[in-house]
Scaffold this motif. Structure first.
Motif, PDB file in Angstrom:
ATOM      1  N   ARG A 118     -11.703  45.506 -14.697  1.00  0.00           N
ATOM      2  CA  ARG A 118     -10.387  44.867 -14.584  1.00  0.00           C
ATOM      3  C   ARG A 118      -9.284  45.902 -14.411  1.00  0.00           C
ATOM      4  NH1 ARG A 118     -11.087  40.230 -19.356  1.00  0.00           N
ATOM      5  NH2 ARG A 118     -12.320  38.777 -18.082  1.00  0.00           N
ATOM      6  N   LEU A 119      -9.393  47.036 -15.088  1.00  0.00           N
ATOM      7  CA  LEU A 119      -8.367  48.066 -14.970  1.00  0.00           C
ATOM      8  C   LEU A 119      -8.361  48.704 -13.588  1.00  0.00           C
ATOM      9  CD1 LEU A 119      -8.546  50.009 -18.361  1.00  0.00           C
ATOM     10  CD2 LEU A 119      -6.638  48.644 -17.522  1.00  0.00           C
ATOM     11  N   THR A 120      -9.539  49.027 -13.073  1.00  0.00           N
ATOM     12  CA  THR A 120      -9.626  49.755 -11.811  1.00  0.00           C
ATOM     13  C   THR A 120      -9.629  48.843 -10.593  1.00  0.00           C
ATOM     14  OG1 THR A 120     -12.056  49.745 -11.828  1.00  0.00           O
ATOM     15  CG2 THR A 120     -10.938  51.586 -12.939  1.00  0.00           C
ATOM     16  N   GLY A 121     -10.082  47.583 -10.773  1.00  0.00           N
ATOM     17  CA  GLY A 121     -10.270  46.705  -9.631  1.00  0.00           C
ATOM     18  C   GLY A 121     -11.460  47.085  -8.793  1.00  0.00           C
ATOM     19  N   MET A 122     -12.275  48.020  -9.295  1.00  0.00           N
ATOM     20  CA  MET A 122     -13.434  48.524  -8.563  1.00  0.00           C
ATOM     21  C   MET A 122     -14.717  47.904  -9.101  1.00  0.00           C
ATOM     22  SD  MET A 122     -13.186  50.725  -6.075  1.00  0.00           S
ATOM     23  CE  MET A 122     -11.962  51.781  -5.279  1.00  0.00           C
ATOM     24  N   PRO A 123     -15.611  47.470  -8.220  1.00  0.00           N
ATOM     25  CA  PRO A 123     -16.912  46.991  -8.693  1.00  0.00           C
ATOM     26  C   PRO A 123     -17.804  48.152  -9.068  1.00  0.00           C
ATOM     27  CG  PRO A 123     -16.883  46.986  -6.314  1.00  0.00           C
ATOM     28  CD  PRO A 123     -15.497  47.393  -6.754  1.00  0.00           C
ATOM     29  N   LEU A 124     -18.860  47.870  -9.786  1.00  0.00           N
ATOM     30  CA  LEU A 124     -19.879  48.882 -10.037  1.00  0.00           C
ATOM     31  C   LEU A 124     -20.646  49.153  -8.753  1.00  0.00           C
ATOM     32  CD1 LEU A 124     -21.273  47.705 -13.479  1.00  0.00           C
ATOM     33  CD2 LEU A 124     -19.992  49.802 -13.047  1.00  0.00           C
ATOM     34  N   ALA A 125     -21.029  50.395  -8.567  1.00  0.00           N
ATOM     35  CA  ALA A 125     -21.861  50.791  -7.437  1.00  0.00           C
ATOM     36  C   ALA A 125     -23.201  51.269  -7.985  1.00  0.00           C
ATOM     37  CB  ALA A 125     -21.191  51.905  -6.642  1.00  0.00           C
ATOM     38  N   ALA A 126     -24.285  50.680  -7.506  1.00  0.00           N
ATOM     39  CA  ALA A 126     -25.620  51.047  -7.982  1.00  0.00           C
ATOM     40  C   ALA A 126     -26.361  51.868  -6.932  1.00  0.00           C
ATOM     41  CB  ALA A 126     -26.422  49.792  -8.327  1.00  0.00           C
ATOM     42  N   ASN A 127     -27.481  52.408  -7.359  1.00  0.00           N
ATOM     43  CA  ASN A 127     -28.354  53.169  -6.457  1.00  0.00           C
ATOM     44  C   ASN A 127     -27.693  54.461  -5.983  1.00  0.00           C
ATOM     45  OD1 ASN A 127     -30.832  53.526  -5.152  1.00  0.00           O
ATOM     46  ND2 ASN A 127     -30.074  52.666  -3.237  1.00  0.00           N
ATOM     47  N   ASN A 128     -27.047  55.161  -6.911  1.00  0.00           N
ATOM     48  CA  ASN A 128     -26.412  56.437  -6.585  1.00  0.00           C
ATOM     49  C   ASN A 128     -27.242  57.614  -7.091  1.00  0.00           C
ATOM     50  OD1 ASN A 128     -23.679  55.428  -5.593  1.00  0.00           O
ATOM     51  ND2 ASN A 128     -23.805  54.467  -7.613  1.00  0.00           N
ATOM     52  N   GLN A 129     -27.094  58.732  -6.429  1.00  0.00           N
ATOM     53  CA  GLN A 129     -27.664  59.992  -6.887  1.00  0.00           C
ATOM     54  C   GLN A 129     -26.503  60.941  -7.201  1.00  0.00           C
ATOM     55  OE1 GLN A 129     -30.529  61.608  -4.138  1.00  0.00           O
ATOM     56  NE2 GLN A 129     -31.383  59.603  -3.652  1.00  0.00           N
ATOM     57  N   ILE A 130     -26.465  61.442  -8.421  1.00  0.00           N
ATOM     58  CA  ILE A 130     -25.405  62.364  -8.834  1.00  0.00           C
ATOM     59  C   ILE A 130     -26.063  63.574  -9.482  1.00  0.00           C
ATOM     60  CG2 ILE A 130     -23.306  62.666 -10.190  1.00  0.00           C
ATOM     61  CD1 ILE A 130     -22.892  59.673 -10.108  1.00  0.00           C
ATOM     62  N   ALA A 131     -25.779  64.756  -8.945  1.00  0.00           N
ATOM     63  CA  ALA A 131     -26.412  65.975  -9.434  1.00  0.00           C
ATOM     64  C   ALA A 131     -25.351  67.016  -9.768  1.00  0.00           C
ATOM     65  CB  ALA A 131     -27.374  66.529  -8.390  1.00  0.00           C
ATOM     66  N   PRO A 132     -25.473  67.685 -10.913  1.00  0.00           N
ATOM     67  CA  PRO A 132     -24.507  68.724 -11.270  1.00  0.00           C
ATOM     68  C   PRO A 132     -24.738  69.993 -10.466  1.00  0.00           C
ATOM     69  CG  PRO A 132     -26.215  68.590 -12.948  1.00  0.00           C
ATOM     70  CD  PRO A 132     -26.491  67.479 -11.976  1.00  0.00           C
ATOM     71  N   LEU A 133     -23.641  70.678 -10.161  1.00  0.00           N
ATOM     72  CA  LEU A 133     -23.675  71.962  -9.468  1.00  0.00           C
ATOM     73  C   LEU A 133     -22.958  72.966 -10.354  1.00  0.00           C
ATOM     74  CD1 LEU A 133     -22.638  70.625  -5.960  1.00  0.00           C
ATOM     75  CD2 LEU A 133     -24.951  71.280  -6.660  1.00  0.00           C
ATOM     76  N   ARG A 134     -23.646  73.968 -10.783  1.00  0.00           N
ATOM     77  CA  ARG A 134     -23.090  74.915 -11.753  1.00  0.00           C
ATOM     78  C   ARG A 134     -22.412  76.073 -11.034  1.00  0.00           C
ATOM     79  NH1 ARG A 134     -27.097  78.064 -15.662  1.00  0.00           N
ATOM     80  NH2 ARG A 134     -27.412  79.153 -13.684  1.00  0.00           N
ATOM     81  N   GLY A 135     -21.187  76.318 -11.400  1.00  0.00           N
ATOM     82  CA  GLY A 135     -20.484  77.498 -10.925  1.00  0.00           C
ATOM     83  C   GLY A 135     -20.061  77.416  -9.477  1.00  0.00           C
ATOM     84  N   GLY A 136     -19.142  78.313  -9.103  1.00  0.00           N
ATOM     85  CA  GLY A 136     -18.597  78.298  -7.766  1.00  0.00           C
ATOM     86  C   GLY A 136     -19.604  78.571  -6.679  1.00  0.00           C
ATOM     87  N   ARG A 137     -20.497  79.527  -6.885  1.00  0.00           N
ATOM     88  CA  ARG A 137     -21.431  79.903  -5.837  1.00  0.00           C
ATOM     89  C   ARG A 137     -22.320  78.732  -5.450  1.00  0.00           C
ATOM     90  NH1 ARG A 137     -20.705  84.194  -2.865  1.00  0.00           N
ATOM     91  NH2 ARG A 137     -20.306  85.403  -4.760  1.00  0.00           N
ATOM     92  N   GLU A 138     -22.944  78.087  -6.433  1.00  0.00           N
ATOM     93  CA  GLU A 138     -23.839  76.966  -6.156  1.00  0.00           C
ATOM     94  C   GLU A 138     -23.072  75.789  -5.556  1.00  0.00           C
ATOM     95  OE1 GLU A 138     -26.851  73.927  -8.572  1.00  0.00           O
ATOM     96  OE2 GLU A 138     -26.279  75.839  -9.465  1.00  0.00           O
ATOM     97  N   ALA A 139     -21.914  75.470  -6.117  1.00  0.00           N
ATOM     98  CA  ALA A 139     -21.136  74.342  -5.618  1.00  0.00           C
ATOM     99  C   ALA A 139     -20.609  74.611  -4.212  1.00  0.00           C
ATOM    100  CB  ALA A 139     -19.984  74.048  -6.568  1.00  0.00           C
ATOM    101  N   TYR A 140     -20.042  75.788  -4.002  1.00  0.00           N
ATOM    102  CA  TYR A 140     -19.490  76.108  -2.686  1.00  0.00           C
ATOM    103  C   TYR A 140     -20.568  76.122  -1.610  1.00  0.00           C
ATOM    104  CZ  TYR A 140     -15.127  77.516  -5.013  1.00  0.00           C
ATOM    105  OH  TYR A 140     -13.964  77.534  -5.745  1.00  0.00           O
ATOM    106  N   ASN A 141     -21.736  76.683  -1.929  1.00  0.00           N
ATOM    107  CA  ASN A 141     -22.824  76.715  -0.943  1.00  0.00           C
ATOM    108  C   ASN A 141     -23.229  75.296  -0.536  1.00  0.00           C
ATOM    109  OD1 ASN A 141     -22.885  79.485  -0.969  1.00  0.00           O
ATOM    110  ND2 ASN A 141     -24.691  79.660  -2.285  1.00  0.00           N
ATOM    111  N   ALA A 142     -23.332  74.397  -1.518  1.00  0.00           N
ATOM    112  CA  ALA A 142     -23.718  73.013  -1.219  1.00  0.00           C
ATOM    113  C   ALA A 142     -22.640  72.319  -0.386  1.00  0.00           C
ATOM    114  CB  ALA A 142     -23.966  72.251  -2.521  1.00  0.00           C
ATOM    115  N   MET A 143     -21.360  72.572  -0.708  1.00  0.00           N
ATOM    116  CA  MET A 143     -20.272  71.941   0.029  1.00  0.00           C
ATOM    117  C   MET A 143     -20.199  72.469   1.465  1.00  0.00           C
ATOM    118  SD  MET A 143     -17.532  72.076  -3.127  1.00  0.00           S
ATOM    119  CE  MET A 143     -16.127  71.286  -2.334  1.00  0.00           C
TER     120      MET A 143
END
Length: 495
Positions: A118-143
């Protein structure tokens, strides 16, 4: 001697009295405006106190920073996209509820889902993949890899985008994508654009990259909301892959020459329908800044919204786009709801910890209920004055049973909250007034036990290298350091 002047009533008054009368009228009118528009009593008292105790400075500060004009611009921008304005009216969003997606969900999280929807007006989204990227090197390389593989579109927004060795690598990748025929849009904050005194926006424009600068400071009416910044960090590629979290683009996130990190941080890679919700936030900011509407398959991909499954590859999530154009402080209210839902443990990692009274009370209540509350903050902040104020506000939490930990160097910029190994909040928001009231922020709430357990392990590893903050330790801090911290703490309503 001052020269007297006739006023409207035929009286002769010195110039000083006329000026004083004008200032008095301005103070009265400003106080009426504060009382009519401010929802929080502490904020209202603080502004009124400033206006009356320091009239000239207070009136000028309130005109620049106290009046929210930005909602009108946001309303017009949404109308251009064919979307209704944010009025604050509450309604359940379309889509399947948490109970419908997961029959084993407890009632407390079903209630929380209802509130967040109700606050966001956004529905839930299912079937997502979320993975952490540690530190600048790993995150920047993936991006960078995602940018190099882009086929249709790239949308990038960040608070700080420096034209240094890290930023120029992104610029080169964006230029190559542009040359391949990929549509590229880059949005940078006006303040973050000037980090390093070499605006990356100029560099991008020289390469014909479409770039927008969010709320630039100009000697016009726009100066009145220069204090409102976009703190969102989003990269969306082809509408299918996204990156979000709290990491800026600058060499500060890379290792030193000896391999030691300058700063610790965590970013996240996302795939699935949650990416469309990320793109919605970017499209809102882009049309708000440039007037261009981003719509259609070029920017939004088709996803299987309601696939069922279990584990970290079938995560249920919801985007929380928040800012001063919103009628409610959505992120703060969702955090408070999650704190109330906690039954076993709460873990919070944040670089800036100065929560408002409602959040402080919610944390204390959780601890008093027997919930283990653990908060990890940096032992030494990159903003020394903020660090003094933060440590000056910890005693009530510790007395209520909350466990506060100070992380050793390097400075940890991670923003993460986990409740009961059921729910995770990640994104760009800090636990302070600027993030929760003034900044445009983007967070994601995740309902997934597998992901929560993985994030718990990462927080536990951080806690091992930290030291507890106790009342005796706080009392051992120098008298003037403690006193100055309390004085700075008094200024938090103005943030």
């Amino acid at each position: 001697m001052q020269e007297p002047h006739d006023n409207l009533f035929g009286l002769i008054l010195p110039d000083g009295l006329i000026l004083a009368f004008v200032v008095l009228c301005a103070q009265i009118l400003t106080s009426i405006h504060i009382l009519s528009t401010k929802d929080q009593v502490r904020s209202a008292i603080a502004w009124i106190g400033l206006v009356w105790l320091a009239p000239v400075f207070g009136l000028f500060a309130y005109f620049l920073f106290g009046i929210s004009r930005i909602r009108r611009r946001a309303k017009l921008a949404r109308e251009k996209r064919g979307l209704p304005p944010r009025t604050g009216a509450l309604a359940d969003p379309a889509g399947i509820s948490l109970a419908g997606l997961n029959a084993n969900t407890s009632k407390r999280w079903i209630a929380h889902d209802r509130l967040a929807g109700r606050l966001t007006g956004m529905p839930l989204a299912a079937n997502n993949q979320i993975a952490p990227l540690r530190g600048g090197r790993e995150a920047y390389n993936a991006m960078i890899e995602a940018i190099e593989n882009a086929e249709r579109s790239i949308a990038l927004t960040t608070y700080i985008f420096q034209a240094d060795q890290a930023g120029r690598r992104f610029v080169r990748a964006l230029v190559r994508a542009k040359e391949r025929g990929v549509e590229v849009r880059v949005l940078v904050d006006a303040v973050g654009n000037w980090y390093g005194f070499k605006p990356v926006s100029n560099l991008l424009r020289r390469h014909n990259i479409a770039v927008g600068v969010f709320n630039p400071a100009r000697l016009s009416w726009r100066l009145a909301f220069f204090n409102l910044r976009t703190h969102r960090k989003l990269l969306i590629v082809d509408g299918r892959q996204g990156f979000a979290g709290g990491m800026n683009i600058r060499k500060h996130h890379l290792e030193r020459s000896d391999g030691r990190p300058r700063v610790r941080d965590t970013h996240f890679s996302l795939k699935g329908p949650i990416v469309n919700q990320m793109m919605e936030a970017f499209a809102d900011d882009w049309i708000f800044t440039t007037g261009e509407s981003l719509q259609g398959n070029l920017w939004f991909a088709l996803h299987d919204l309601w696939s069922s499954g279990e584990g970290c590859n079938f995560m249920i999530a919801r985007a929380i786009a928040d800012g001063p154009d919103e009628p409610r402080q959505k992120t703060a209210m969702i955090i408070e709801s999650a704190l109330a839902a906690a039954r076993r443990n709460i873990k919070i990692v944040t670089p800036y910890f100065l929560p408002n009274e409602a959040l402080l009370a919610a944390l204390e209540q959780a601890a008093l209920r027997g919930v283990e509350v653990q908060v990890l903050i940096p032992e030494k902040s990159n903003l020394p004055l903020f660090g003094l104020a933060a440590f000056a506000s910890l005693k009530p939490l510790i007395r209520s049973g909350c466990k506060i930990f100070a992380g050793k160097a390097p400075f940890d910029h991670t923003k993460l909250m986990i409740v009961d190994e059921d729910w995770v909040l990640l994104g760009s928001s800090n636990w302070d007034a600027r993030s929760l009231k003034l900044n445009f922020e983007f967070n994601i709430e995740c309902y997934d036990a597998c992901f929560a357990k993985n994030m718990n392990k990462k927080v536990d590893a951080k806690l091992l290298g930290s030291k507890p903050v106790t009342i005796p330790n706080l009392n051992k801090r120098g008298f003037f350091k403690r006193l100055f911290g309390r004085i700075l703490w008094l200024a938090t309503p103005y943030l």
